[in-house]
Design a protein around this motif. Structure first.
Motif, PDB file in Angstrom:
ATOM      1  N   PHE A 171      22.094  -5.948  22.897  1.00 18.77           N
ATOM      2  CA  PHE A 171      21.479  -5.028  21.945  1.00 18.77           C
ATOM      3  C   PHE A 171      22.457  -3.992  21.394  1.00 18.77           C
ATOM      4  CE2 PHE A 171      17.790  -6.758  24.087  1.00 18.77           C
ATOM      5  CZ  PHE A 171      16.871  -6.897  23.063  1.00 18.77           C
ATOM      6  N   SER A 222      23.502  -7.354  18.609  1.00 19.51           N
ATOM      7  CA  SER A 222      22.473  -7.102  17.586  1.00 19.51           C
ATOM      8  C   SER A 222      22.882  -5.972  16.648  1.00 19.51           C
ATOM      9  CB  SER A 222      21.136  -6.776  18.258  1.00 19.51           C
ATOM     10  OG  SER A 222      20.644  -7.889  18.978  1.00 19.51           O
ATOM     11  N   THR A 258      25.778  -7.116  14.321  1.00 20.47           N
ATOM     12  CA  THR A 258      25.313  -8.057  13.302  1.00 20.47           C
ATOM     13  C   THR A 258      24.738  -7.301  12.114  1.00 20.47           C
ATOM     14  OG1 THR A 258      24.825  -9.759  14.963  1.00 20.47           O
ATOM     15  CG2 THR A 258      23.755  -9.972  12.829  1.00 20.47           C
ATOM     16  N   GLN A 312      18.974  -9.225  11.085  1.00 19.00           N
ATOM     17  CA  GLN A 312      18.201  -8.883  12.284  1.00 19.00           C
ATOM     18  C   GLN A 312      17.427 -10.087  12.795  1.00 19.00           C
ATOM     19  OE1 GLN A 312      15.858  -5.625  10.769  1.00 19.00           O
ATOM     20  NE2 GLN A 312      17.523  -4.148  10.954  1.00 19.00           N
ATOM     21  N   ALA A 347      19.840 -12.788  14.379  1.00 15.93           N
ATOM     22  CA  ALA A 347      20.360 -12.435  15.698  1.00 15.93           C
ATOM     23  C   ALA A 347      19.366 -12.724  16.819  1.00 15.93           C
ATOM     24  CB  ALA A 347      20.745 -10.951  15.739  1.00 15.93           C
ATOM     25  N   MET A 348      18.111 -12.932  16.471  1.00 16.97           N
ATOM     26  CA  MET A 348      17.077 -13.093  17.486  1.00 16.97           C
ATOM     27  C   MET A 348      17.200 -14.377  18.312  1.00 16.97           C
ATOM     28  SD  MET A 348      13.772 -11.537  15.461  1.00 16.97           S
ATOM     29  CE  MET A 348      12.657 -11.900  16.822  1.00 16.97           C
ATOM     30  N   THR A 361      19.769 -13.924  20.976  1.00 22.87           N
ATOM     31  CA  THR A 361      19.335 -12.842  21.867  1.00 22.87           C
ATOM     32  C   THR A 361      18.289 -13.337  22.850  1.00 22.87           C
ATOM     33  OG1 THR A 361      19.795 -11.156  20.178  1.00 22.87           O
ATOM     34  CG2 THR A 361      18.304 -10.546  21.971  1.00 22.87           C
TER      35      THR A 361
END
Length: 265
Positions: A82, A86, A89, A181, A184-185, A188
């Motif tokens: 995070f 994240s 990015t 966003q 990037a999930m 993650t």
């Protein structure tokens, strides 16, 4: 021009000086982005409480693990995801869409200096969080001092470099800040549930664990956990290093080949 003035001019145009100046500017911009700052600062500090609850529900002792050996690496992994991946990015995508990266390339800054300078604030936040989380978790969970601290340090440093590169790669395939966003999930969530953060490899089925160990965050968790327990063998250490280096090299290659410096239209 005096010799002192010429010397000062030379010093301020070194790569380190240029990156420091860029990092200061980026830190100011990062402070103005409330959403990115919140995700980078507060999410990694809250998530370890969830890790503790999940760890309490597992048979850790039966697998030769302790609460501290699970929560400490997990907390560090969350910080890297995070505060570094994240956040960066979003930063790279935002600076590209604002034409900041394009303008920077017209000056003295070289491409690696631009990316490194922009990444320094987030990397510094992530590194600070890793240290704070490790100390707090060790104290609160009575995990004790790491048995092989050099492995933990190596894991964190590799994670910082690797996820900086992966953030640049993810930003390069994102069309906007909002899509960055979203893009990037997948990595993650895959890392959170497949890299040993919530479910240690020792608890997974062998075949599933073998696949999950190839995820980018997995070698970081392995090295940090091994550094804390002091029970990581030489073969396991080399295997984790090989995976981390491979992902880092792949991300560097992808950035050099496909990173976009101008908005995607």
């Amino acid at each position: 021009m005096s010799t002192a003035t010429m010397t000062k001019a030379v010093v301020t145009t070194t790569p380190a000086g240029r990156m420091r100046a860029l990092a200061r500017a980026e830190l100011t911009l990062l402070g103005r982005s409330k959403g990115t700052l919140f995700a980078a600062l507060f999410v990694p500090l809250v998530m370890p409480f969830s890790l503790r609850q999940v760890a309490d529900s597992m048979d850790l002792k039966g697998n030769g693990l302790s609460i501290g050996a699970v929560v400490v690496p997990g907390a560090i992994g969350i910080s890297l995801l995070f505060a570094v991946y994240s956040a960066l990015t979003t930063v790279f995508a935002a600076r590209r869409e604002e034409l900041v990266l394009k303008r920077l390339r017209t000056g003295e800054l070289r491409d690696p200096e631009i990316l490194a300078g922009a990444a320094l604030p987030s990397a510094a936040i992530g590194l600070t969080q890793c240290v704070v989380l490790a100390v707090c978790c060790a104290a609160l969970l009575d995990a004790g001092a790491p048995g092989a601290p050099h492995l933990a340090v190596l894991g964190v440093l590799l994670g910082l470099v690797m996820f900086t590169g992966l953030a640049a790669v993810t930003a390069s395939v994102s069309k906007s800040v909002e899509s960055a966003q979203v893009m990037a999930m997948p990595l993650t969530f895959a890392s959170m549930f497949g890299s040993g953060l919530f479910i240690p490899f020792e608890v997974m089925p062998d075949k599933l664990a073998s696949v999950c160990e190839l995820l980018p965050l997995s070698p970081v968790i392995t090295l940090v956990r091994g550094g804390w327990t002091g029970e990581l063998s030489g073969t396991e250490t080399l295997g984790a290093l090989a995976v981390a280096v491979a992902w880092t090299a792949l991300s560097v290659f992808a950035v050099r080949r496909w990173f976009r410096w101008e908005p995607r239209r």
